[in-house]
Motif scaffolding. Sequence first.
Motif, PDB file in Angstrom:
ATOM      1  N   LYS A   3      -2.787  16.840   4.944  1.00 52.55           N
ATOM      2  CA  LYS A   3      -1.267  16.405   5.795  1.00 52.55           C
ATOM      3  C   LYS A   3      -0.098  16.237   4.925  1.00 52.55           C
ATOM      4  O   LYS A   3      -0.496  15.384   4.068  1.00 52.55           O
ATOM      5  N   PHE A   4       0.616  15.981   5.182  1.00 55.05           N
ATOM      6  CA  PHE A   4       2.337  15.384   4.019  1.00 55.05           C
ATOM      7  C   PHE A   4       2.286  14.625   4.187  1.00 55.05           C
ATOM      8  O   PHE A   4       2.397  13.155   3.943  1.00 55.05           O
ATOM      9  N   LEU A   5       1.768  13.153   5.812  1.00 52.27           N
ATOM     10  CA  LEU A   5       1.784  12.262   6.110  1.00 52.27           C
ATOM     11  C   LEU A   5       0.926  12.173   7.699  1.00 52.27           C
ATOM     12  O   LEU A   5       1.106  12.649   8.758  1.00 52.27           O
ATOM     13  N   ASP A   6      -0.432  11.301   7.351  1.00 48.52           N
ATOM     14  CA  ASP A   6      -1.485  11.195   8.095  1.00 48.52           C
ATOM     15  C   ASP A   6      -0.710  10.467   9.224  1.00 48.52           C
ATOM     16  O   ASP A   6      -1.957   9.054   9.156  1.00 48.52           O
ATOM     17  N   LEU A   7      -0.144  10.210  10.397  1.00 45.54           N
ATOM     18  CA  LEU A   7       0.385   9.287  11.479  1.00 45.54           C
ATOM     19  C   LEU A   7      -0.893   8.707  11.531  1.00 45.54           C
ATOM     20  O   LEU A   7      -0.973   7.050  11.586  1.00 45.54           O
ATOM     21  N   HIS A   8      -2.051   9.016  11.888  1.00 39.94           N
ATOM     22  CA  HIS A   8      -3.008   8.372  12.382  1.00 39.94           C
ATOM     23  C   HIS A   8      -3.741   8.401  12.239  1.00 39.94           C
ATOM     24  O   HIS A   8      -4.671   6.744  12.195  1.00 39.94           O
ATOM     25  N   LYS A   9      -4.021   8.308  10.404  1.00 38.96           N
ATOM     26  CA  LYS A   9      -4.948   8.046  10.101  1.00 38.96           C
ATOM     27  C   LYS A   9      -4.505   6.144   8.885  1.00 38.96           C
ATOM     28  O   LYS A   9      -4.878   5.822   8.877  1.00 38.96           O
ATOM     29  N   VAL A  10      -3.298   6.579   8.890  1.00 40.91           N
ATOM     30  CA  VAL A  10      -2.470   5.191   8.649  1.00 40.91           C
ATOM     31  C   VAL A  10      -2.907   4.204   9.813  1.00 40.91           C
ATOM     32  O   VAL A  10      -3.170   3.098   8.929  1.00 40.91           O
ATOM     33  N   ASN A  11      -2.270   4.294  11.189  1.00 42.00           N
ATOM     34  CA  ASN A  11      -2.942   3.286  11.561  1.00 42.00           C
ATOM     35  C   ASN A  11      -4.076   3.331  12.414  1.00 42.00           C
ATOM     36  O   ASN A  11      -4.012   1.805  12.811  1.00 42.00           O
ATOM     37  N   TYR A 186      10.980   3.554  12.067  1.00 41.30           N
ATOM     38  CA  TYR A 186      10.774   4.630  12.473  1.00 41.30           C
ATOM     39  C   TYR A 186       9.241   5.328  11.777  1.00 41.30           C
ATOM     40  O   TYR A 186       8.897   4.730   9.999  1.00 41.30           O
ATOM     41  N   PRO A 187       8.188   4.885  12.748  1.00 39.63           N
ATOM     42  CA  PRO A 187       7.054   5.330  12.096  1.00 39.63           C
ATOM     43  C   PRO A 187       5.978   6.140  11.183  1.00 39.63           C
ATOM     44  O   PRO A 187       5.132   5.779  10.417  1.00 39.63           O
ATOM     45  N   SER A 188       7.186   7.131  10.577  1.00 36.32           N
ATOM     46  CA  SER A 188       6.997   7.772   9.004  1.00 36.32           C
ATOM     47  C   SER A 188       7.588   7.267   8.122  1.00 36.32           C
ATOM     48  O   SER A 188       6.983   6.864   6.580  1.00 36.32           O
ATOM     49  N   LYS A 189       8.317   5.438   7.837  1.00 36.19           N
ATOM     50  CA  LYS A 189       8.310   4.793   7.082  1.00 36.19           C
ATOM     51  C   LYS A 189       7.481   3.638   6.494  1.00 36.19           C
ATOM     52  O   LYS A 189       6.192   3.722   6.672  1.00 36.19           O
ATOM     53  N   ASN A 190       7.476   3.482   5.310  1.00 35.16           N
ATOM     54  CA  ASN A 190       6.259   2.607   4.191  1.00 35.16           C
ATOM     55  C   ASN A 190       5.760   1.281   5.136  1.00 35.16           C
ATOM     56  O   ASN A 190       5.025   1.138   5.015  1.00 35.16           O
ATOM     57  N   LEU A 191       6.799   1.149   6.034  1.00 38.50           N
ATOM     58  CA  LEU A 191       6.654  -0.148   7.044  1.00 38.50           C
ATOM     59  C   LEU A 191       7.006   0.590   8.327  1.00 38.50           C
ATOM     60  O   LEU A 191       8.202   0.159   9.257  1.00 38.50           O
ATOM     61  N   PRO A 345       3.218  15.900  -0.406  1.00 37.63           N
ATOM     62  CA  PRO A 345       2.353  15.017   0.640  1.00 37.63           C
ATOM     63  C   PRO A 345       2.519  13.373  -0.429  1.00 37.63           C
ATOM     64  O   PRO A 345       2.258  13.369  -1.686  1.00 37.63           O
ATOM     65  N   ILE A 346       2.213  12.198   0.043  1.00 36.83           N
ATOM     66  CA  ILE A 346       2.496  10.964  -0.320  1.00 36.83           C
ATOM     67  C   ILE A 346       2.047  10.227   0.665  1.00 36.83           C
ATOM     68  O   ILE A 346       2.861  10.134   1.688  1.00 36.83           O
ATOM     69  N   SER A 347       1.052   8.760   0.646  1.00 39.93           N
ATOM     70  CA  SER A 347       1.003   8.410   1.902  1.00 39.93           C
ATOM     71  C   SER A 347      -0.152   7.648   1.552  1.00 39.93           C
ATOM     72  O   SER A 347      -1.372   7.697   0.674  1.00 39.93           O
ATOM     73  N   PRO A 348      -0.340   5.499   1.038  1.00 39.56           N
ATOM     74  CA  PRO A 348      -1.587   5.220   1.304  1.00 39.56           C
ATOM     75  C   PRO A 348      -2.776   5.575   1.734  1.00 39.56           C
ATOM     76  O   PRO A 348      -3.394   4.819   1.332  1.00 39.56           O
ATOM     77  N   VAL A 349      -3.133   6.478   2.936  1.00 38.67           N
ATOM     78  CA  VAL A 349      -4.508   7.340   3.374  1.00 38.67           C
ATOM     79  C   VAL A 349      -4.579   8.532   2.174  1.00 38.67           C
ATOM     80  O   VAL A 349      -5.659   8.837   2.582  1.00 38.67           O
ATOM     81  N   MET A 350      -3.779   8.825   1.369  1.00 35.23           N
ATOM     82  CA  MET A 350      -4.692   9.844   0.853  1.00 35.23           C
ATOM     83  C   MET A 350      -5.513   9.671  -0.312  1.00 35.23           C
ATOM     84  O   MET A 350      -5.780   9.252  -0.757  1.00 35.23           O
TER      85      MET A 350
END
Length: 365
Positions: A3-11, A186-191, A345-350
């Motif tokens: 995923k580009f950004l897995d928001l479920h996994k982030v949260n 916004y939910p996809s932001k770094n914070l 894709p880039i996110s803290p949960v990759m």
Amino acid sequence: MIKFLDLHKVNKRFEASYLSKFQTFLDSGYYILGQEVSNFEENYANYCGTKFCVGTSNGLDALILIFKAFIELGVLKADDEVIVPANTYVASILSIIHSGLQPILVEPDEKTFNLNPSEIEKHLTPKTKAILAVHLYGQLADMDSINSIADAHNLIVVEDAAQAHGAIDCNKRAGNLSDAAAFSFYPSKNLGALGDAGAVTSNNEELIDAIKRLRNYGSSKKYVNDIKGYNNRLDELQAAFLNIKLKALDSDNNKRRDIANRYLLEIKNETITLPFYNGSKNHVFHVFAVLVDDREAFIKYLKEQSIETLLHYPIPPHKQQALKEFSNLSFPITEKIHQNIVSLPISPVMEDFEITQVIKALNRY
């Protein structure tokens, strides 16, 4: 699929804290501008290194409130010109228009995609009263040069820091590099919140007082309305969630930088132009954007490799129907960026294997 950004996994990392905080919120019986908002405002001001922070309903409203407050204070007036990069997200420009000011679009720096100081100087007129510096994709604009120009011409500088939470230059963070700064959570932001949310940071107490009134019907005391205001308050529950996530922001940003460094070191493909990065903490990689000539073929290829991408942004603002008054203008650098940009894709949960898979796929392209 990566995923580009897995928001479920982030949260998911914060789920237990969210549930506990929600119960506390529910039991409090106080749901608007309560202790959680006050706590977040104090915590985020401390984080940014500013004297003040005001929570707002979203990032666009944060920008509008800054401009409206400067108008309320007599620093700006209707139809004053505000210089803004032509390749920004449309919200930056909308904030100027909705405040009754005139956006002056200028080309970005070809290397960083941020506001080009030399273009600012070319577009200065007697009506120029402010500069809106956008920290695009999480990389700080050249604030030293921008502030020098502003000082020489007595201009206001506002940061659109919606994508740059935690970025640092010369020991100062985004939000503390100008007269005032607007953030989006916004939910996809770094914070990111779990809904819409935003904030203003500043060291200007008079400005902050005006913003606090403007966000709450123009009131400094309940049922006493000093000025014509709005309803742009930060939600109490979103503030509670942001207080939880703020503690992880620096480590999340470091993970994004680690991924970016791997991409920059290991992607070896002459058909792909990688973003500029000087290796400092002035970039938090909200987006890792590359340029490719045949974007559709590139996206199709990555989709076949089970890699999700996004476009930030496919249509430049001056080509949007909503801003057709700017359609006669030509911005070749901006247009090329918007035509060729693709976000990886880039996110803290990759996971490491996902990062490796992306790199291998790009090198095979």
